[in-house]
Design a protein around this motif. Structure first.
Motif, PDB file in Angstrom:
ATOM      1  N   GLN A  96     -34.999  -3.166   7.136  1.00 44.85           N
ATOM      2  CA  GLN A  96     -33.866  -3.508   6.553  1.00 44.85           C
ATOM      3  C   GLN A  96     -33.954  -3.396   5.164  1.00 44.85           C
ATOM      4  OE1 GLN A  96     -32.651  -7.508   7.424  1.00 44.85           O
ATOM      5  NE2 GLN A  96     -30.704  -7.504   6.352  1.00 44.85           N
ATOM      6  N   TYR A 151     -34.394 -12.624   8.982  1.00 42.70           N
ATOM      7  CA  TYR A 151     -35.100 -11.480   9.447  1.00 42.70           C
ATOM      8  C   TYR A 151     -36.437 -11.856  10.196  1.00 42.70           C
ATOM      9  CZ  TYR A 151     -37.443  -6.911   9.031  1.00 42.70           C
ATOM     10  OH  TYR A 151     -38.094  -5.781   9.548  1.00 42.70           O
ATOM     11  N   ASN A 155     -36.872 -10.900  14.319  1.00 40.94           N
ATOM     12  CA  ASN A 155     -37.956 -10.065  14.789  1.00 40.94           C
ATOM     13  C   ASN A 155     -39.258 -10.375  15.368  1.00 40.94           C
ATOM     14  OD1 ASN A 155     -37.352  -7.120  13.826  1.00 40.94           O
ATOM     15  ND2 ASN A 155     -36.394  -8.374  11.983  1.00 40.94           N
TER      16      ASN A 155
END
Length: 350
Positions: A96, A151, A155
């Motif tokens: 990202q 994030y 993840n």
């Protein structure tokens, strides 16, 4: 002395079973977040070999050469890694990047069959990145810290039992801040948080319960003449790494020396200790409202110097803009603060 490039070449045919994951690997993975993989990550997960091969086939060498040094060096390191037994089959599962006027954020997730490493990008030398760095002193969370938490939560999967999080420069701060605010179920599985010369936290966050939970897992590293890693509040137990550069250039992770799977240790310079104290006093002398006004005034200086969003800047360049301070539409106290900060930076560079 050897650096991360030499390490990759020396251990290229050693698996993680033969030479276990270590602090030098952690720095190498921190560097990968600097590689601009926009346009190459639509079909993740992909192996490092597959993704890097595609990246170098489609990216002209001339374009890589024009990048800022940290991005160029990180791209070259990825090129060295892509055909090695040690790294080529590691999977990139997510990537990202966000860059706008207020936010500079980058992250990449690397997985083996035994562990996952989440790497956050440091300051990318552009205005938005520098602006966030200055806001660290009086805001929490800044936009990239909020993105770091999201994030990590997105993840780290239930099947990931060994989690490593790391970053260099501002990326190290994001690793710590993101881990602080991650889901409790994820925090329990974090093995280590690698802080490579990253700025610290405000007093409020540094003394919080969230920070105390993760502090034992933080592994902090700074070069001999650290500037960035000595800012604000940070874990007092850290390793000082020998560098082949001088002054602020030591912040570049590619100047750090290693021997085998360990960094060459050094001692922190008196200059870094003095700078750390001066910057902390500088921040403590002003309220959050005053610091907000100070940051806005600082970037007015850059605007008057015709520095645009896409211009590359460095700490040293800030010292060249003192002549624009007197032109600011700001009170005398703010102008004096700016001169004081610039004088601290100039003194360190002597």
């Amino acid at each position: 002395m050897a650096n991360v490039n030499d390490y990759v070449k020396y251990y290229r045919n050693k698996t993680f079973t033969e030479v276990p994951f270590n602090e030098v690997d952690a720095l190498i993975f921190a560097s990968l977040s600097y590689v601009n993989l926009d346009g190459f990550t639509k079909n993740l997960p992909q192996s490092i070999n597959a993704l890097a091969t595609k990246y170098f086939e489609k990216t002209p060498i001339e374009k890589i050469k024009k990048q800022a040094k940290i991005h160029r060096d990180s791209s070259n390191l990825l090129n060295c890694m892509k055909n090695t037994l040690r790294y080529k089959d590691l999977m990139i599962t997510d990537y990202q990047k966000v860059i706008d006027e207020e936010t500079q954020f980058g992250a990449i997730t690397i997985k083996s069959k035994d562990w996952v490493y989440i790497s956050f990008e440091g300051t990318n030398s552009y205005i938005s990145g520098w602006k966030e760095d200055f806001h660290l002193a009086h805001r929490f969370p800044i936009p990239s810290q909020a993105l770091a938490k999201e994030y990590i939560n997105r993840n780290v999967k239930l099947t990931d039992r060994r989690v490593y999080i790391g970053g260099h420069s501002k990326g190290a701060n994001l690793a710590v801040a993101g881990a602080m605010k991650a889901l409790p179920s994820i925090k329990r599985r974090i093995i280590a948080i690698y802080d490579f010369d990253g700025p610290g936290l405000r007093e409020e966050e540094f003394t919080s319960f969230d920070y105390r939970v993760i502090e034992p897992k933080i592994k902090k590293y700074v070069p001999n003449q650290s500037i960035v890693g000595m800012l604000m509040n940070y874990k007092k137990e850290f390793k000082t790494v020998n560098s082949n550069a001088k002054s602020i250039l030591q912040h570049n992770l590619f100047t750090w020396n290693c021997f085998g799977s360990f960094f060459v240790e050094d001692s922190l310079s008196r200059k870094s200790i003095k700078l750390s104290k001066e910057i902390k006093k500088f921040i403590s002398d002003y309220s959050e409202e005053e610091m907000e006004g100070f940051v806005q005034a600082l970037f007015q200086v850059l605007k008057k110097a015709n520095i645009s969003q896409d211009d590359v800047i460095s700490i040293g360049k800030f010292a060249k803009y003192a002549t624009h301070i007197k032109e600011l539409n700001a009170d005398q106290k703010t102008k004096e603060k700016l001169l004081r900060l610039l004088n601290i930076v100039i003194e360190f560079h002597k």
